[in-house]
Design a protein around this motif. Structure first.
Motif, PDB file in Angstrom:
ATOM      1  N   SER A  92       0.843  -1.200   0.000  1.00  0.00           N
ATOM      2  CA  SER A  92       0.000   0.000   0.000  1.00  0.00           C
ATOM      3  C   SER A  92       0.877   1.249   0.000  1.00  0.00           C
ATOM      4  CB  SER A  92      -0.893   0.006   1.240  1.00  0.00           C
ATOM      5  OG  SER A  92      -0.097   0.206   2.403  1.00  0.00           O
ATOM      6  N   ARG A  93       0.261   2.376  -0.270  1.00  0.00           N
ATOM      7  CA  ARG A  93       0.998   3.647  -0.235  1.00  0.00           C
ATOM      8  C   ARG A  93       1.663   3.833   1.127  1.00  0.00           C
ATOM      9  NH1 ARG A  93       1.656   8.836  -2.084  1.00  0.00           N
ATOM     10  NH2 ARG A  93       1.429  10.513  -0.579  1.00  0.00           N
ATOM     11  N   GLU A  94       0.942   3.506   2.197  1.00  0.00           N
ATOM     12  CA  GLU A  94       1.495   3.678   3.544  1.00  0.00           C
ATOM     13  C   GLU A  94       2.680   2.744   3.786  1.00  0.00           C
ATOM     14  OE1 GLU A  94       2.319   5.489   6.913  1.00  0.00           O
ATOM     15  OE2 GLU A  94       0.857   6.208   5.459  1.00  0.00           O
ATOM     16  N   GLN A  95       2.622   1.521   3.274  1.00  0.00           N
ATOM     17  CA  GLN A  95       3.741   0.587   3.422  1.00  0.00           C
ATOM     18  C   GLN A  95       4.979   1.098   2.679  1.00  0.00           C
ATOM     19  OE1 GLN A  95       1.462  -2.781   1.995  1.00  0.00           O
ATOM     20  NE2 GLN A  95       1.666  -3.815   3.977  1.00  0.00           N
ATOM     21  N   VAL A  96       4.754   1.634   1.489  1.00  0.00           N
ATOM     22  CA  VAL A  96       5.873   2.182   0.716  1.00  0.00           C
ATOM     23  C   VAL A  96       6.449   3.402   1.427  1.00  0.00           C
ATOM     24  CG1 VAL A  96       6.515   3.280  -1.472  1.00  0.00           C
ATOM     25  CG2 VAL A  96       5.029   1.251  -1.476  1.00  0.00           C
ATOM     26  N   LEU A  97       5.584   4.295   1.884  1.00  0.00           N
ATOM     27  CA  LEU A  97       6.061   5.470   2.611  1.00  0.00           C
ATOM     28  C   LEU A  97       6.835   5.071   3.864  1.00  0.00           C
ATOM     29  CD1 LEU A  97       3.083   7.971   2.281  1.00  0.00           C
ATOM     30  CD2 LEU A  97       5.436   8.340   1.505  1.00  0.00           C
ATOM     31  N   GLU A  98       6.405   4.035   4.539  1.00  0.00           N
ATOM     32  CA  GLU A  98       7.109   3.586   5.737  1.00  0.00           C
ATOM     33  C   GLU A  98       8.526   3.122   5.391  1.00  0.00           C
ATOM     34  OE1 GLU A  98       8.035   3.364   9.492  1.00  0.00           O
ATOM     35  OE2 GLU A  98       6.182   4.244   8.752  1.00  0.00           O
ATOM     36  N   ALA A  99       8.703   2.475   4.262  1.00  0.00           N
ATOM     37  CA  ALA A  99      10.047   2.063   3.829  1.00  0.00           C
ATOM     38  C   ALA A  99      10.919   3.286   3.577  1.00  0.00           C
ATOM     39  CB  ALA A  99       9.958   1.203   2.573  1.00  0.00           C
ATOM     40  N   TYR A 100      10.369   4.314   2.954  1.00  0.00           N
ATOM     41  CA  TYR A 100      11.106   5.556   2.711  1.00  0.00           C
ATOM     42  C   TYR A 100      11.446   6.247   4.025  1.00  0.00           C
ATOM     43  CZ  TYR A 100      10.559   5.623  -2.385  1.00  0.00           C
ATOM     44  OH  TYR A 100      10.653   5.346  -3.727  1.00  0.00           O
ATOM     45  N   ARG A 101      10.507   6.222   4.968  1.00  0.00           N
ATOM     46  CA  ARG A 101      10.770   6.842   6.279  1.00  0.00           C
ATOM     47  C   ARG A 101      11.902   6.126   7.006  1.00  0.00           C
ATOM     48  NH1 ARG A 101       4.632   6.646   6.752  1.00  0.00           N
ATOM     49  NH2 ARG A 101       4.004   8.731   6.070  1.00  0.00           N
ATOM     50  N   GLU A 102      11.934   4.808   6.901  1.00  0.00           N
ATOM     51  CA  GLU A 102      13.007   4.051   7.546  1.00  0.00           C
ATOM     52  C   GLU A 102      14.360   4.426   6.956  1.00  0.00           C
ATOM     53  OE1 GLU A 102      12.155  -0.160   7.503  1.00  0.00           O
ATOM     54  OE2 GLU A 102      10.192   0.172   8.428  1.00  0.00           O
TER      55      GLU A 102
END
Length: 134
Positions: free
Chosen positions: A109-119
């Motif tokens: 999901s968009r949120e899962q992808v964003l979480e990878a970028y945040r990490e």
């Protein structure tokens, strides 16, 4: 330096400039040139850092425009690390390898992808602050 100067190295450049201002000279480049990544811009915006003017560039383009007068080259991907080591044949610079995952390969999901970028962002932020703190 990362693979395409589209995610990891522009994040690192923007954060280093934000936290250390003009006390150090920082430029990012890629082993090759890619396109600006919107998720990268979003996760930097979340912490108040603007990278919207970033223009991806390759190491060769950086060398043509500014020369390669660096004391330290930090590579964030295997491809960039090999390129950085090649550069040390003609450039007197130290090279450090900070293996950093490529968040563009994460699916979900968009949120899962964003979480990878945040990490990636948060990991780079910790390393930058620790390494560059004078």
């Amino acid at each position: 330096m990362c693979a395409q100067n589209a995610v990891r190295s522009p994040m690192a450049e923007a954060m280093a400039k934000h936290f250390f201002g003009k006390s150090i000279y920082v430029q990012s480049a890629g082993a090759r040139r890619g396109e600006v990544d919107g998720f990268m811009l979003t996760v930097l915006d979340e912490i108040g850092i603007d990278a919207h003017k970033h223009k991806p560039k390759s190491v060769e383009e950086l060398e043509e425009w500014e020369g390669l007068n660096f004391d330290l080259i930090v590579s964030l991907s295997p491809e960039a690390h090999h390129k950085a080591l090649d550069l040390t044949r003609t450039v007197a610079a130290d090279v450090e390898y900070w293996p950093t995952i490529d968040p563009t390969v994460v699916q979900g999901s968009r949120e899962q992808v964003l979480e990878a970028y945040r990490e990636v962002r948060d990991g780079l932020m910790r390393r930058i602050k620790d390494r560059l703190r004078a």
